[in-house]
Design an enzyme around this catalytic site. Structure first.
Site, PDB file in Angstrom:
ATOM      1  N   GLU A 145       0.902  -1.137  -0.098  1.00  0.00           N
ATOM      2  CA  GLU A 145       0.013   0.096   0.097  1.00  0.00           C
ATOM      3  C   GLU A 145       0.967   1.150   0.005  1.00  0.00           C
ATOM      4  O   GLU A 145       1.853   1.336   0.777  1.00  0.00           O
ATOM      5  CB  GLU A 145      -0.965  -0.178   1.187  1.00  0.00           C
ATOM      6  CG  GLU A 145      -1.538   1.433   1.579  1.00  0.00           C
ATOM      7  CD  GLU A 145      -2.289   2.001   0.466  1.00  0.00           C
ATOM      8  OE1 GLU A 145      -3.337   1.134  -0.229  1.00  0.00           O
ATOM      9  OE2 GLU A 145      -2.156   3.070   0.049  1.00  0.00           O
ATOM     10  N   HIS A 155     -25.778  -0.754   0.283  1.00  0.00           N
ATOM     11  CA  HIS A 155     -27.052  -0.786  -0.603  1.00  0.00           C
ATOM     12  C   HIS A 155     -27.792  -1.867  -0.799  1.00  0.00           C
ATOM     13  O   HIS A 155     -27.311  -3.184  -0.605  1.00  0.00           O
ATOM     14  CB  HIS A 155     -26.470   0.023  -2.275  1.00  0.00           C
ATOM     15  CG  HIS A 155     -25.789   1.089  -2.290  1.00  0.00           C
ATOM     16  ND1 HIS A 155     -26.712   2.134  -2.139  1.00  0.00           N
ATOM     17  CD2 HIS A 155     -24.588   1.510  -2.477  1.00  0.00           C
ATOM     18  CE1 HIS A 155     -25.834   3.247  -2.216  1.00  0.00           C
ATOM     19  NE2 HIS A 155     -24.722   2.704  -2.415  1.00  0.00           N
TER      20      HIS A 155
HETATM   21  C1  LIG Z   1     -18.505   9.652  -3.516  1.00  0.00           C
HETATM   22  C2  LIG Z   1     -18.443   7.997  -3.273  1.00  0.00           C
HETATM   23  C3  LIG Z   1     -19.593   7.347  -2.582  1.00  0.00           C
HETATM   24  C4  LIG Z   1     -19.657   6.153  -2.216  1.00  0.00           C
HETATM   25  N1  LIG Z   1     -20.531   5.148  -1.834  1.00  0.00           N
HETATM   26  C5  LIG Z   1     -20.705   4.221  -1.764  1.00  0.00           C
HETATM   27  C6  LIG Z   1     -21.852   3.740  -1.113  1.00  0.00           C
HETATM   28  O1  LIG Z   1     -22.621   4.272  -0.207  1.00  0.00           O
HETATM   29  N2  LIG Z   1     -21.932   2.247  -0.807  1.00  0.00           N
HETATM   30  C7  LIG Z   1     -20.902   1.413  -1.465  1.00  0.00           C
HETATM   31  O2  LIG Z   1     -21.230   0.307  -1.405  1.00  0.00           O
HETATM   32  N3  LIG Z   1     -20.103   2.009  -2.294  1.00  0.00           N
HETATM   33  C8  LIG Z   1     -19.639   3.261  -2.187  1.00  0.00           C
HETATM   34  N4  LIG Z   1     -18.710   4.004  -2.833  1.00  0.00           N
HETATM   35  C9  LIG Z   1     -17.840   2.820  -3.645  1.00  0.00           C
HETATM   36  C10 LIG Z   1     -16.643   2.482  -2.537  1.00  0.00           C
HETATM   37  O3  LIG Z   1     -16.368   3.482  -1.664  1.00  0.00           O
HETATM   38  C11 LIG Z   1     -15.645   1.783  -3.383  1.00  0.00           C
HETATM   39  O4  LIG Z   1     -16.002   1.003  -4.016  1.00  0.00           O
HETATM   40  C12 LIG Z   1     -14.502   0.849  -2.600  1.00  0.00           C
HETATM   41  O5  LIG Z   1     -14.248   2.086  -1.490  1.00  0.00           O
HETATM   42  C13 LIG Z   1     -13.304   0.974  -3.380  1.00  0.00           C
HETATM   43  O6  LIG Z   1     -12.430   0.315  -2.795  1.00  0.00           O
HETATM   44  P1  LIG Z   1     -11.162  -0.004  -3.474  1.00  0.00           P
HETATM   45  O7  LIG Z   1     -10.125  -0.711  -2.310  1.00  0.00           O
HETATM   46  O8  LIG Z   1     -11.301  -0.348  -4.620  1.00  0.00           O
HETATM   47  O9  LIG Z   1     -10.360   1.310  -3.399  1.00  0.00           O
HETATM   48  P2  LIG Z   1      -9.194   2.512  -2.377  1.00  0.00           P
HETATM   49  O10 LIG Z   1     -10.041   2.620  -1.023  1.00  0.00           O
HETATM   50  O11 LIG Z   1      -9.102   3.435  -3.171  1.00  0.00           O
HETATM   51  O12 LIG Z   1      -8.165   1.493  -2.319  1.00  0.00           O
HETATM   52  C14 LIG Z   1      -6.995   1.326  -3.165  1.00  0.00           C
HETATM   53  C15 LIG Z   1      -5.916   1.476  -2.500  1.00  0.00           C
HETATM   54  O13 LIG Z   1      -4.695   1.063  -3.447  1.00  0.00           O
HETATM   55  C16 LIG Z   1      -3.682   2.004  -3.142  1.00  0.00           C
HETATM   56  N5  LIG Z   1      -2.782   2.134  -4.526  1.00  0.00           N
HETATM   57  C17 LIG Z   1      -3.213   2.936  -5.394  1.00  0.00           C
HETATM   58  N6  LIG Z   1      -2.223   2.669  -6.464  1.00  0.00           N
HETATM   59  C18 LIG Z   1      -1.200   2.124  -5.797  1.00  0.00           C
HETATM   60  C19 LIG Z   1       0.188   1.493  -6.185  1.00  0.00           C
HETATM   61  N7  LIG Z   1       0.688   1.992  -7.281  1.00  0.00           N
HETATM   62  N8  LIG Z   1       1.022   0.840  -5.112  1.00  0.00           N
HETATM   63  C20 LIG Z   1       0.631   0.619  -4.093  1.00  0.00           C
HETATM   64  N9  LIG Z   1      -0.621   1.081  -3.662  1.00  0.00           N
HETATM   65  C21 LIG Z   1      -1.488   1.873  -4.609  1.00  0.00           C
HETATM   66  C22 LIG Z   1      -4.299   3.284  -2.748  1.00  0.00           C
HETATM   67  O14 LIG Z   1      -3.457   4.230  -1.969  1.00  0.00           O
HETATM   68  C23 LIG Z   1      -5.493   2.808  -1.873  1.00  0.00           C
HETATM   69  O15 LIG Z   1      -5.335   2.835  -0.694  1.00  0.00           O
HETATM   70  C24 LIG Z   1     -18.655   5.248  -3.063  1.00  0.00           C
HETATM   71  C25 LIG Z   1     -17.414   5.766  -3.454  1.00  0.00           C
HETATM   72  C26 LIG Z   1     -17.416   7.291  -3.746  1.00  0.00           C
HETATM   73  C27 LIG Z   1     -16.243   8.093  -4.437  1.00  0.00           C
END
Ligand SMILES: Cc1cc2nc3c(=O)[nH]c(=O)nc-3n(C[C@H](O)[C@H](O)[C@H](O)COP(=O)(O)OP(=O)(O)OC[C@H]3O[C@@H](n4cnc5c(N)ncnc54)[C@H](O)[C@@H]3O)c2cc1C
Ligand SMILES: Cc1cc2nc3c(=O)[nH]c(=O)nc-3n(C[C@H](O)[C@H](O)[C@H](O)COP(=O)(O)OP(=O)(O)OC[C@H]3O[C@@H](n4cnc5c(N)ncnc54)[C@H](O)[C@@H]3O)c2cc1C
Lengths: 475, 419
Positions: free
Chosen positions: A31, A49
């Site tokens: 990370e 949801h």
């Molecule tokens: C405005 C908004 C409202 C939302 N509301 C809802 C909701 O009500 N209900 C729901 O179910 N979902 C909701 N979502 C969706 C939900 O928040 C996301 O689907 C979820 O948090 C995505 O998780 P993730 O782990 O994919 O992304 P992230 O939490 O962004 O994790 C990705 C990680 O990868 C790391 N990373 C990136 N590039 C690199 C690299 N090169 N090397 C090492 N690490 C790296 C980042 O630092 C980050 O920590 C919402 C999203 C948004 C933006």
């Protein structure tokens, strides 16, 4: 033993790591930030949801329904805040009424249970503070709310206890394969090698994928801004209140949070910069004005903070889950809303899929249970007294607004995948999340961090690069 | 459960003065509960001078002023507990407190004085858009970092809001070698004392921009600048006037809010205007035997008034413990036309007080006016003022004859009139 690298420590990376840790394999999460849950996972609506919104026969619809159903047990097993509070989609215009029926039918198609179309009167009975302009609503009983960062932290801690390794400050900059082994290189210079690389990099998942795969993906960052209200406004909504999408746009939600605040938002604006978490004057004004449409008595004076999150919107419109065109490189990308809701189900699916591909065996000593930090603020007096007897630091209140004790803060730093900075402590304990927004406890939290981590006070940061104090004053 | 006649919550100037005067009125069974490791409250971090001009006729620093009251409490051997946080008070006056050595303790009190002070308004309260980076502090936090912990929060500073703490911090940061680039105030006037504007801003040539607001905060990781703009008469920013000021730190001095969680838990009625309890001339709240004084009741600009008000609360609490009687036959005191509020909000028709101090704040800057008191329409006092401002608390002290007039009436209105 097989090696698996998970890139990204958001809800997707953490849940995938935890489900993989059921198997015999060496799992490493890389990370780029100092902590898990610093990307999109820390800034979203936190809604579990019901699933009536997703287009039928998409991965979004499938994992939304599967994920939603897992929350009651999961929240107990991993001890994170979750409430099945139900949701309403408000309709303000008679002409839009048929579209409530469409939503209802789509929900049925997706397999959502407990949907109901409500009359105006029924709506007011449920939510007395919604606008009198409402003409009806769709009610979804299975909708819930979750504390998204606490959920990701819970997953991470449990993964760590089951042997998964978390490495922070590791931005992946290059990935290459030779003879079926992958080498992943970080900006800081370290190299890691693995049999399988799982791309959970959120808004940067396209960047990671496109370094490796022939089939390119394109993720557009789409910003959502929010306002958060003081707990004294908490009575204004008990269910999550959506607005019926109309010609005026998608509308914004008003919802209680699991800790009793009110959250309003989000806006939806495509932005150029994936790290642009600025709130804007226009965005916040839009949130406020639209929120009044649902709950007219919201008063801006009681806003305690604003923030924004970036959606990882895949141009194809659906989640991208599966092994890519390169063997051993696995994508879990484009996980925008309902990503949080879907994550538990996605993680189980991904882990099983990968276990099959790598022929992994299940661990016999996997421990599925994680116990969270005891929260002094919401305990009965008798439990409080017992806790202080065991550890006197629970008798010392550090954050007055949220009643967080030194015992909790020390625990948050010293437990697996512990807090390393002020925001890390905040997400784990709520110290600094109250109405004074750390005005009083900031330097105390910094002192505790410095002491527990054995570092200088001046080097304690808010997050990554965000140093708090510039230097020693002249004496 | 520990029985205690008087439990005082908060060991700042309010709590200390209340304890002292309760003792001097004959009450001996008192405990002060204070969550910090020293007595003195917010004064400990106010190392500038300007305290005590009214009470001691000399200019003391905050800690010196506090020390005088701490001494009086020590001399009287009044019990106090430090690093003890009160978690709740109920309407039966059971006070739940916690500390490291005693654990969870409950006191059953005959009277409780709430003297918990106030807290600063956070950024959210004014909806400043922009980056969510490090380097944004409330002025009070910065004050504590510098004066107590010896750390500089930044080098190039913009202060948002012109409350007293912000003004004082502008000077303090300048003394420490920082560059204060601007103090930005939304309103066309300061919410601080005129004395502070002169001594802390003008004397140091710090730009003070009225009718301006911050429309964007910039920076990655750490603040790198703010964009400010003038506002129109509806307080909306005029974007064409936007300009960026580079800085690494932003201090917010946008007002103080009484800390009334405990009052709420005790079902004490609060005033929507002051954010504190509604009290009578004895500083008794709507709950019998629960008193309030100091910044938790309403935000004061001068600590001398805090001490005076709190002595009243201490005396009344001691009397209440003896007599166990609350007089609720009230004349209401209200602010009208330019007077935002009056404290106390009620005067008892059977009051024994020989002297009552009315405290009030105005809603705007007014020049050449009179503060007028009307009892059922009849004028009972009139005080000439060259200027009144929202940043400066106004007081009127009523004598026996005026109090007698009030006791006969129904409603006391305090209002502003032109000369
Ligand atoms: C405005 C908004 C409202 C939302 N509301 C809802 C909701 O009500 N209900 C729901 O179910 N979902 C909701 N979502 C969706 C939900 O928040 C996301 O689907 C979820 O948090 C995505 O998780 P993730 O782990 O994919 O992304 P992230 O939490 O962004 O994790 C990705 C990680 O990868 C790391 N990373 C990136 N590039 C690199 C690299 N090169 N090397 C090492 N690490 C790296 C980042 O630092 C980050 O920590 C919402 C999203 C948004 C933006
Ligand atoms: C930063 C600042 C600068 C000022 N500058 C000046 C000046 O230059 N000149 C001047 O005359 N006046 C000044 N004032 C005003 C004056 O000092 C204050 O009005 C006065 O200190 C208020 O006294 P208090 O006892 O009501 O509150 P405080 O001093 O805030 O004391 C309240 C005490 O209660 C304790 N407490 C609160 N809740 C609990 C709980 N639940 N359990 C246990 N303890 C609790 C707190 O820790 C605190 O010690 C300033 C005020 C501030 C905030």
């Amino acid at each position: 033993m097989k090696d698996i690298i998970v890139i990204g420590g958001g809800i997707v990376g953490c849940s995938v790591a935890r489900e993989l840790s059921r198997y015999n394999a060496r799992i490493t999460v890389l990370e780029k930030f100092n902590d898990v849950s610093c990307g999109t996972t820390k800034a979203n609506s936190g809604i579990v949801h019901a699933g009536f919104d997703a287009k039928p026969d998409t991965l979004k619809a499938k994992f939304n329904i599967l994920g939603n159903a897992m929350f009651d047990d999961l929240a107990k097993e991993l001890d994170f805040p979750f409430v099945r509070n139900g949701a309403l989609v408000l309709c303000f215009d008679k002409e839009d009424f048929p579209r409530l029926g469409e939503l209802y039918n789509r929900g049925l198609d997706n397999g959502v249970e407990g949907l109901k179309v409500l009359t105006k009167e029924e709506v007011f009975e449920m939510e007395p503070y919604v606008s009198k302009e409402v003409v009806g609503a769709l009610y979804a009983k299975t909708s819930g709310i979750v504390s998204p960062y606490e959920m990701a932290i819970a997953y991470a801690e449990n993964a760590a206890v089951n042997g998964c390794e978390f490495n922070f400050g590791k931005r992946v900059v290059s990935i290459c394969e030779s003879d079926g082994r992958w080498t992943v290189e970080c900006q800081s210079g370290e190299k890691y090698s693995a049999d399988m690389v799982v791309n959970c990099a959120g808004v940067y998942a396209d960047d990671i994928n496109n370094r490796v795969c022939d089939k390119k993906i394109n993720i557009v960052p789409r910003k959502g801004e929010y306002m958060l209200y003081d707990k004294s406004c908490g009575y204004l909504a008990t269910r999550t209140i959506f607005q019926m999408p109309s010609k005026m746009g998608k509308g914004i939600l008003v919802s209680p949070t699991t800790h009793g605040n009110i959250i309003t938002g989000p806006t939806a604006n495509d932005v150029d910069d994936k790290d642009n978490l600025y709130t804007t004057y226009e965005g916040l004004s839009e949130v406020y004005e639209k929120s009044l449409k649902s709950v007219p008595s919201l008063n801006k004076r009681f806003v305690i903070t604003q923030f924004s999150g970036i959606r990882a919107h895949s141009v194809d419109g659906d989640f991208i889950i599966g092994e890519s065109d390169k063997k051993g490189f696995y994508n879990v990308a484009g996980i925008e809303s309902p990503g949080l809701t879907s994550a538990p189900a996605i993680a189980v699916h991904v882990a099983e899929d990968i276990a099959g591909k790598l022929n992994l065996e299940r661990k016999r000593d996997f421990n599925p249970v994680r116990k969270g930090i005891p929260h002094f603020a919401i305990m009965a007096d008798s439990d409080r007294a017992k806790l202080i007897e065991q550890n006197h630091l629970y008798g010392k209140v550090i954050c007055r607004c949220e009643v967080v004790t030194e015992g909790e803060i020390v625990d948050s730093i010293n437990r697996p995948v512990g807090a390393r900075d002020v925001d890390g402590v905040k997400r784990r304990t709520r110290a600094g999340m109250g109405r004074c927004q750390s005005g009083f406890c900031l330097e105390k939290v910094m002192e505790i961090l410095a002491r527990e981590l054995g570092v200088d006070f001046e080097t304690v940061v808010k997050h990554e690069k965000g140093n708090i104090v510039i230097g020693k004053a002249k004496k | 459960m520990i029985d205690k006649n008087l439990v005082i919550i908060g060991g700042g100037p309010a709590g200390l003065a209340a304890a002292k005067s309760a003792y001097d009125s004959g009450e001996r069974d008192i405990v002060i509960l204070e969550r910090e490791s020293v007595l003195g409250g917010i004064l400990n971090q106010c190392i500038h001078n300007g305290f005590g001009l009214h009470t001691f006729k000399e200019e003391l620093t905050g800690p010196e002023y506090a020390a005088r009251y701490v001494e009086q409490v020590e001399e009287r051997k009044i019990e106090y507990k430090l690093e003890t946080t009160v978690l709740g008070v109920n309407a039966d006056k059971v006070v739940t407190a916690v500390n490291e050595t005693d654990g969870l303790v409950k006191y059953r009190a005959k009277a409780v004085i709430l003297a918990c002070g106030c807290r600063e308004r956070p950024r959210g309260g004014i909806n400043v858009a922009g980056s969510r980076c490090a380097g944004i502090f409330s002025a009070g936090t910065a004050q504590k970092l510098i004066n107590i912990d010896g750390y500089m929060p930044g080098k190039e500073i913009v202060i948002l809001g012109s409350g007293d703490i912000g003004l004082i911090m502008a000077r303090r940061m300048t003394f420490e070698g920082a560059k204060v680039k601007a103090v930005v105030e939304l309103m066309p006037y300061s919410s601080g004392l005129n004395r502070n504007i002169v001594q802390c801003i003008k004397d140091f040539d710090i730009p003070l921009l009225f009718s301006h607001t911050v429309v964007d905060i910039r920076g990655e990781g750490r603040v790198s600048g703010v964009v400010i703009a003038a506002v129109d008469d509806k307080l909306q920013p005029i974007m064409s006037t936007a300009q960026e000021i580079t800085c690494d730190t932003i201090l917010l001095s946008i007002g103080l809010l009484p800390e009334n969680e405990l009052a709420k838990s005790a079902t004490v009625k609060l005033s929507p205007i002051t954010g504190g309890a509604t009290v009578d001339e004895n500083m008794m709240t709507s709950v019998d035997g629960i008193f309030e004084c100091g910044n938790v009741l309403h935000v004061h600009d001068l600590v001398d008034f805090v001490s005076k008000e709190s002595e009243e609360a201490g005396r009344s609490a001691a009397r209440y413990i003896k007599e166990n009687r609350a007089d609720r036959d009230y004349v209401e005191a209200v602010g009208c036309e330019g007077v935002r509020y009056v404290v106390p909000q009620y005067v008892s028709k059977n009051t024994q007080s020989e002297q009552i101090q009315l405290k009030m704040r105005v809603s705007n800057v007014f020049k050449n006016v009179r503060l007028v008191g009307l009892i059922d329409g009849k004028e009972i006092f009139s005080k000439k003022k060259q200027i009144v401002t929202p940043g400066e608390m106004e007081t009127v002290t009523l004598n026996k004859a005026q109090i007698d007039e009030i006791r006969k009436g129904k409603r006391l209105e305090v209002t502003l009139k032109g000369e």
